[in-house]
Structures are given as structure tokens and as C-alpha cells.
Write a protein that holds these residues in place. Structure first.
Motif, PDB file in Angstrom:
ATOM      1  N   SER A   1       0.828  -1.209   0.000  1.00 20.00           N
ATOM      2  CA  SER A   1       0.000   0.000   0.000  1.00 20.00           C
ATOM      3  C   SER A   1       0.859   1.254   0.000  1.00 20.00           C
TER       4      SER A   1
ATOM      5  N   VAL B   1      -5.784  -7.038 -10.841  1.00 22.87           N
ATOM      6  CA  VAL B   1      -6.394  -7.690  -9.675  1.00 22.87           C
ATOM      7  C   VAL B   1      -6.491  -9.193  -9.921  1.00 22.87           C
TER       8      VAL B   1
ATOM      9  N   THR C   1      -7.191   0.152  -2.836  1.00 27.11           N
ATOM     10  CA  THR C   1      -7.298  -1.305  -2.805  1.00 27.11           C
ATOM     11  C   THR C   1      -7.698  -1.770  -1.416  1.00 27.11           C
TER      12      THR C   1
ATOM     13  N   SER D   1     -10.353  -3.427  -5.931  1.00 28.98           N
ATOM     14  CA  SER D   1      -9.471  -2.314  -6.258  1.00 28.98           C
ATOM     15  C   SER D   1      -9.993  -1.569  -7.468  1.00 28.98           C
TER      16      SER D   1
ATOM     17  N   GLY E   1      -4.317   1.975  -6.688  1.00 31.66           N
ATOM     18  CA  GLY E   1      -5.314   0.996  -7.106  1.00 31.66           C
ATOM     19  C   GLY E   1      -4.823   0.184  -8.294  1.00 31.66           C
TER      20      GLY E   1
END
Length: 183
Positions: free
Chosen positions: A15, A52, A96, A90, A46
């Protein structure tokens, strides 16, 4: 990784790398339902749906220091082995959320580890991030939001010995009061 707290640390570091300004880590222990939930929620760059879908692949990583990313795939496998699972939500420019769930009493569930040390490492390692640590065990809860402390310190570094000792003791006492089983 031998402790779930280290997985939380790894995801939170992702992150930070995604330029998140606000990161919340949630840990929920529901003994009646025999479930352990963990989440890392950020407002970073994101990911698009394709990334993802691929992020659980150990050979996909956004890091330039190595060619593999094992953190999320290993956490997903550990959760699934303990009657749980992992989900990632996300969106580019939004952030996310990674949520993971385990059967709390499962014999193969790795120990939670030291949440206080993990939280403290993140807090002092990335003081520019707004951190919220939210831990709940059944009906008891402990929330640590670093903003009031940072405002009160007014520029005094979190690494000052007295400040560091205060924050460590505050985290440890808060976690002790909710009776979280870190073993």
C-alpha cells in the motif's frame, strides 16, 4: 512467513508503494463464529481488473527489486487451507482493499504474531501515512488512529525514545484489553 502479522506488514508495504496516504488495518476475531478476519484498506493508486485478477500469481509483482511476489499468493493459500479465502477489491485512482478470512480454530492456521510490533513498525517506518489500526475481538474493540498523536507531537518525531515507548505501551495495552490471541 510464519505469522499473519507479517503478512499484514507485507500488504501494508504494498500500500505504501502504491502511494497510499491513508491505510487502515482491521483484525476481527469472532470466537462464536470461529472466524478470523483481516483487511488492509488503502487509498493508493489501485489496480485495474486485469491486475487484480493476476495479483494472486506468484510471478506477478510490481516491485523492481525482484521478479516474484509471494506475499498475496501465500496468504491466499494459507487462508484456503484453513477453510477461508482472500478477496481483493481495487480501482485505479481509488485504492485497494485486501480481505482475508480464516477458521480461527483451524489447526493449520498460523499464529497472529505481534500486532503491536507490526503496527509500530509501520507507524515509525512511514510516518507520512495516516494509519488506523482497528482490532475487534467479539464485542471488545481497540482503535488506534495516529492523527491525534501526530497533531499533539507537533513535529516531534515518533522515534523519540519517550514517544516510542508511549506508543508501544499504548498499542500493547489496547491489544491486551481486547484479549486478542496473538499466539
Amino acid at each position: 512467513m510464519r505469522e499473519l502479522a507479517l503478512h499484514l506488514l507485507d500488504i501494508a508495504e504494498n500500500s505504501i508503494s502504491a502511494q497510499a496516504s491513508n491505510i487502515t488495518i482491521q483484525v476481527r476475531e469472532d470466537r462464536a463464529a470461529d472466524r478470523l478476519f483481516m483487511a488492509v484498506i488503502d487509498d493508493g493508486k489501485g489496480m485495474d481488473p486485469e491486475m487484480v485478477a493476476r495479483v494472486i500469481d506468484p510471478f506477478v509483482t510490481s516491485r523492481t527489486t525482484r521478479k516474484v511476489g509471494l506475499g498475496i499468493p501465500l496468504l491466499k493459500a494459507a487462508a484456503e487451507a484453513c477453510n477461508g479465502g482472500l478477496t481483493i477489491t481495487s480501482a485505479p485512482g481509488v485504492g485497494t482493499t485486501i480481505e482475508v478470512e480464516f477458521q480461527l480454530s483451524h489447526i493449520d492456521r498460523m499464529p497472529l504474531g505481534s500486532l503491536a510490533e507490526t503496527f509500530l513498525s509501520l507507524l515509525i517506518g512511514s510516518p507520512h501515512v495516516h494509519w488506523v489500526f482497528d482490532v475487534q475481538v467479539d464485542q471488545d474493540g481497540f482503535v488506534f488512529d495516529d492523527q491525534p498523536i501526530k497533531q499533539e507531537l507537533d513535529g516531534v518525531p515518533l522515534t523519540e525514545p519517550d514517544v516510542l515507548r508511549f506508543v508501544r505501551e499504548y498499542l500493547e495495552e489496547g491489544l491486551r484489553q481486547v484479549h486478542i490471541n496473538q499466539a
